[in-house]
Enzyme design. Structure first.
Site, PDB file in Angstrom:
ATOM      1  N   ASN A 149       0.804  -1.237   0.000  1.00 16.49           N
ATOM      2  CA  ASN A 149       0.000   0.000   0.000  1.00 16.49           C
ATOM      3  C   ASN A 149       0.832   1.280   0.000  1.00 16.49           C
ATOM      4  O   ASN A 149       0.458   2.264  -0.618  1.00 16.49           O
ATOM      5  CB  ASN A 149      -0.999  -0.011   1.169  1.00 16.49           C
ATOM      6  CG  ASN A 149      -0.321  -0.034   2.509  1.00 16.49           C
ATOM      7  OD1 ASN A 149       0.698  -0.698   2.688  1.00 16.49           O
ATOM      8  ND2 ASN A 149      -0.862   0.690   3.451  1.00 16.49           N
ATOM      9  N   GLU A 247       3.874  -5.371  12.246  1.00 22.04           N
ATOM     10  CA  GLU A 247       2.924  -4.267  12.055  1.00 22.04           C
ATOM     11  C   GLU A 247       1.817  -4.798  11.174  1.00 22.04           C
ATOM     12  O   GLU A 247       2.021  -4.995   9.976  1.00 22.04           O
ATOM     13  CB  GLU A 247       3.625  -3.068  11.390  1.00 22.04           C
ATOM     14  CG  GLU A 247       4.777  -2.503  12.183  1.00 22.04           C
ATOM     15  CD  GLU A 247       4.351  -1.909  13.508  1.00 22.04           C
ATOM     16  OE1 GLU A 247       3.167  -1.539  13.641  1.00 22.04           O
ATOM     17  OE2 GLU A 247       5.188  -1.831  14.419  1.00 22.04           O
ATOM     18  N   CYS A 281      -3.187   1.322   6.434  1.00 27.02           N
ATOM     19  CA  CYS A 281      -3.535   0.563   7.646  1.00 27.02           C
ATOM     20  C   CYS A 281      -4.152   1.483   8.705  1.00 27.02           C
ATOM     21  O   CYS A 281      -4.856   1.025   9.592  1.00 27.02           O
ATOM     22  CB  CYS A 281      -2.302  -0.112   8.192  1.00 27.02           C
ATOM     23  SG  CYS A 281      -0.978   1.069   8.499  1.00 27.02           S
ATOM     24  N   GLU A 460       7.636   0.425  15.935  1.00 29.35           N
ATOM     25  CA  GLU A 460       8.657   0.978  15.054  1.00 29.35           C
ATOM     26  C   GLU A 460       8.844   2.446  15.403  1.00 29.35           C
ATOM     27  O   GLU A 460       8.168   2.982  16.277  1.00 29.35           O
ATOM     28  CB  GLU A 460       8.219   0.842  13.592  1.00 29.35           C
ATOM     29  CG  GLU A 460       8.079  -0.596  13.147  1.00 29.35           C
ATOM     30  CD  GLU A 460       7.813  -0.723  11.649  1.00 29.35           C
ATOM     31  OE1 GLU A 460       6.902  -0.038  11.143  1.00 29.35           O
ATOM     32  OE2 GLU A 460       8.523  -1.500  10.999  1.00 29.35           O
TER      33      GLU A 460
HETATM   34  P1  NAD Z   1       0.493  -9.531   3.104  1.00 26.38           P
HETATM   35  O1  NAD Z   1       0.599 -10.043   4.485  1.00 26.38           O
HETATM   36  O2  NAD Z   1      -0.206 -10.356   2.096  1.00 26.38           O
HETATM   37  O3  NAD Z   1       1.955  -9.292   2.486  1.00 26.38           O
HETATM   38  C1  NAD Z   1       2.891  -8.447   3.097  1.00 26.38           C
HETATM   39  C2  NAD Z   1       4.281  -8.893   2.689  1.00 26.38           C
HETATM   40  O4  NAD Z   1       4.517 -10.192   3.210  1.00 26.38           O
HETATM   41  C3  NAD Z   1       4.486  -9.013   1.185  1.00 26.38           C
HETATM   42  O5  NAD Z   1       5.799  -8.627   0.853  1.00 26.38           O
HETATM   43  C4  NAD Z   1       4.291 -10.492   0.937  1.00 26.38           C
HETATM   44  O6  NAD Z   1       4.940 -10.962  -0.219  1.00 26.38           O
HETATM   45  C5  NAD Z   1       4.894 -11.080   2.184  1.00 26.38           C
HETATM   46  N1  NAD Z   1       4.408 -12.409   2.545  1.00 26.38           N
HETATM   47  C6  NAD Z   1       3.207 -12.980   2.255  1.00 26.38           C
HETATM   48  N2  NAD Z   1       3.140 -14.227   2.747  1.00 26.38           N
HETATM   49  C7  NAD Z   1       4.323 -14.445   3.385  1.00 26.38           C
HETATM   50  C8  NAD Z   1       4.858 -15.546   4.112  1.00 26.38           C
HETATM   51  N3  NAD Z   1       4.169 -16.685   4.280  1.00 26.38           N
HETATM   52  N4  NAD Z   1       6.075 -15.409   4.644  1.00 26.38           N
HETATM   53  C9  NAD Z   1       6.783 -14.269   4.505  1.00 26.38           C
HETATM   54  N5  NAD Z   1       6.343 -13.201   3.806  1.00 26.38           N
HETATM   55  C10 NAD Z   1       5.120 -13.293   3.257  1.00 26.38           C
HETATM   56  O7  NAD Z   1      -0.099  -8.072   3.220  1.00 26.38           O
HETATM   57  P2  NAD Z   1      -0.499  -7.090   2.041  1.00 26.38           P
HETATM   58  O8  NAD Z   1      -1.774  -7.558   1.423  1.00 26.38           O
HETATM   59  O9  NAD Z   1       0.693  -6.859   1.177  1.00 26.38           O
HETATM   60  O10 NAD Z   1      -0.740  -5.730   2.853  1.00 26.38           O
HETATM   61  C11 NAD Z   1      -1.952  -5.358   3.385  1.00 26.38           C
HETATM   62  C12 NAD Z   1      -1.945  -5.547   4.883  1.00 26.38           C
HETATM   63  O11 NAD Z   1      -0.859  -4.833   5.467  1.00 26.38           O
HETATM   64  C13 NAD Z   1      -3.193  -4.990   5.546  1.00 26.38           C
HETATM   65  O12 NAD Z   1      -3.645  -5.914   6.491  1.00 26.38           O
HETATM   66  C14 NAD Z   1      -2.700  -3.736   6.238  1.00 26.38           C
HETATM   67  O13 NAD Z   1      -3.439  -3.322   7.353  1.00 26.38           O
HETATM   68  C15 NAD Z   1      -1.330  -4.130   6.614  1.00 26.38           C
HETATM   69  N6  NAD Z   1      -0.496  -2.950   6.859  1.00 26.38           N
HETATM   70  C16 NAD Z   1      -0.149  -2.669   8.146  1.00 26.38           C
HETATM   71  C17 NAD Z   1       0.612  -1.547   8.427  1.00 26.38           C
HETATM   72  C18 NAD Z   1       1.029  -1.218   9.835  1.00 26.38           C
HETATM   73  O14 NAD Z   1       1.916  -0.376   9.991  1.00 26.38           O
HETATM   74  N7  NAD Z   1       0.432  -1.809  10.849  1.00 26.38           N
HETATM   75  C19 NAD Z   1       1.016  -0.718   7.383  1.00 26.38           C
HETATM   76  C20 NAD Z   1       0.622  -1.032   6.088  1.00 26.38           C
HETATM   77  C21 NAD Z   1      -0.125  -2.162   5.831  1.00 26.38           C
END
Ligand code: NAD
Length: 479
Positions: A149, A247, A281, A460
């Site tokens: 995002n 996060e 998020c 963080e």
């Molecule tokens: P996601 O969990 O699908 O992927 C995030 C990252 O993790 C990607 O690089 C992905 O390739 C990797 N990943 C996926 N499966 C994995 C595994 N089994 N092992 C290791 N890495 C893996 O999330 P997304 O769809 O990319 O992002 C959206 C989510 O992120 C939402 O839930 C949002 O709230 C959250 N988010 C949180 C924050 C925060 O600061 N709390 C900030 C931004 C986004």
């Protein structure tokens, strides 16, 4: 078609598998680049390079490491337009948003931690005839994994403190939005970052992401993404006794009191709900309004939301671009259908809108506002991560707090009131890691950033990040 390359041992190289996947522009649905599908062999090469670089990198003076980070920050600024266009092409967000938020923040992340590391100190405890002091040493090779995002913004938010504190890094951007991480590798090369200090691997989360977090030589994982992925990473990491910063998702409440400045609140919450197509998020997704002003708030809010312009991300007058992918658009749409099944009344979102020819196949969605949903329904409890908010009514401060806290998530909240005592009372009791009063996303990089409950583990930002990426060692001297 352009092929994105991995960045390992200071070089841009093709994946060992020679396999790629498509990088799609969500505003046009066209493929514009090919993303490497990295595997264990690429990972082992990256880990070997990082381990070889670690003794030299960790023994540089903080000033020398800070100089590299400052150079990278400067180069990000010099390439701001190219990076902003690339970020928009990958994510669908307005170019102007990337120009004013994403890319400047990526540069600020590098600069901030370049300064922060020069101010980082550790504790000492004087006793009777003894003194204890704490050394903080870098961990070794660490992993930084980020979501789609805010691609470069969140990627650098992890990499900067990890490098500043002397670690070498294996980083993985989201496979949905990898392009600015690729440009970032070129910037690191131009800045002369020593080889192996930072290694960027591209590919799918369940494949190379899983391989990275399963590798026993990774000393810490800093992860931002979905709660389900965070849980999986925690399960893999627990038996390895490694440091974890998670996060994760959010379902952020906004509490609007009768004594707020209504116009400021409406403007603030339109921004909080729909910036970046609602794909932050921290976006507000459950808005609770005190009964006496509910109807007036609703009318003003819906009117402003209807006026938001959705369309071509390159058009500076556009407020919202495309959602990040066809899959994500379908997920968000399925939540809108669910909301209707759960008794939700749609106040806006289904108006017809014009798109230019090249955007006709893009993944656009107008901002949706719903009301009349019970607090416990799925629409009000599950993270949608798109341009959908619900309006809800409350009658007292106690009820507002209880509705806000009735959630598995605890990332961020906003409180809108001119009663300072009430703001402080609720700020103390609301179960979120971040509380904004009469504002949203006002960020100071020195503050602890992160969530409670299913929104994550650890914080963080500022000193928290430098502490995370270092191991404290206590030394006691008796005299
Ligand atoms: P996601 O969990 O699908 O992927 C995030 C990252 O993790 C990607 O690089 C992905 O390739 C990797 N990943 C996926 N499966 C994995 C595994 N089994 N092992 C290791 N890495 C893996 O999330 P997304 O769809 O990319 O992002 C959206 C989510 O992120 C939402 O839930 C949002 O709230 C959250 N988010 C949180 C924050 C925060 O600061 N709390 C900030 C931004 C986004």
């Amino acid at each position: 078609m352009e092929k994105i390359a991995n960045y390992i041992n200071g070089e841009l190289i093709a994946p060992k598998s020679s396999q790629y996947m498509d990088d799609v522009n969500p505003a046009t649905a066209e493929v514009f680049a090919q993303i490497p599908l990295s595997n264990d062999k690429d990972l082992q090469y990256a880990i070997d390079a990082a381990e070889k670089a670690f003794p030299v990198w960790s023994n540089l003076s903080v000033k020398e490491r800070a100089n590299y980070l400052n150079k990278i920050s400067k180069l990000i600024n010099e390439n701001l337009d190219e990076l902003a266009k690339a970020e928009s092409q990958d994510t669908g967000k307005p170019v102007q948003l990337a120009q004013t938020v994403d890319i400047p923040r990526a540069s600020a992340n590098m600069e901030f931690f370049a300064h922060a590391i020069t101010q980082f100190s550790s504790e000492s405890h004087a006793g009777i005839n003894s003194i204890n002091y704490t050394l903080r040493k870098p961990l070794g090779v660490v992993a930084c994994i980020s979501p789609w995002n805010l691609p470069l913004y969140l990627f650098t938010w992890k990499i900067a403190p990890a490098l500043a504190s002397g670690n070498c890094v294996i980083a993985k951007p989201s496979e949905i939005t990898p392009y600015t991480a690729y440009l970032f590798s070129k910037i690191c090369m131009e800045a002369g970052l020593p080889k192996g200090v930072l290694n960027i691997l591209h590919g799918k989360g369940p494949e190379i992401g899983n391989a990275i977090v399963s590798h026993k030589n990774i000393k810490a994982v800093s992860f931002t993404g979905g709660t389900a992925t965070g849980k999986r990473i925690a399960e893999i990491s627990a038996p390895l006794f490694r440091k974890l910063s998670l996060e994760l998702g959010g379902k952020n409440p906004a509490l609007v009191f009768t004594d707020c400045d209504l116009d400021k609140t409406v403007d603030g919450l339109v921004r909080a709900s729909f910036t970046n197509q609602g794909e932050i998020c921290l976006c507000a997704s459950r808005i609770y309004v005190e009964k006496p002003i509910y109807e007036e708030f609703k009318e003003k809010f819906v009117q402003k939301v209807r006026a938001l312009k959705v369309g071509n991300p390159a058009d500076p007058s556009v407020n919202m671009g495309a959602l990040v992918s066809a899959q994500h658009l379908n997920k968000v749409k399925s939540y809108i259908s669910l909301a209707k099944e759960e008794g939700g009344k749609l106040l806006c979102g289904e108006e017809a809108f014009e798109l230019i020819e090249e955007n006709k196949k893009g993944y656009f969605l107008r901002p949706h506002v719903l009301e009349n949903l019970p607090n416990t329904c799925r629409t009000n409890q599950e993270e949608i991560f798109g341009p959908v908010v619900s309006l809800n009514v409350f009658q007292s401060e106690e009820e507002a707090l209880s509705l806000a806290n009735e959630s598995e998530y605890g990332l961020a909240s906003t409180i809108w009131t001119n009663d300072l005592s009430k703001a402080h009372r609720i700020g103390e009791e609301i179960k979120t890691g971040i509380v904004w009063i009469n504002c949203w996303m006002n960020r100071d990089l020195r503050t602890p950033f992160g969530g409670m409950k299913n929104s994550g583990l650890g914080r963080e930002g500022g000193l928290e990040a430098l502490k995370f990426f270092t191991e404290p060692k206590n030394i006691c001297i008796e005299y």
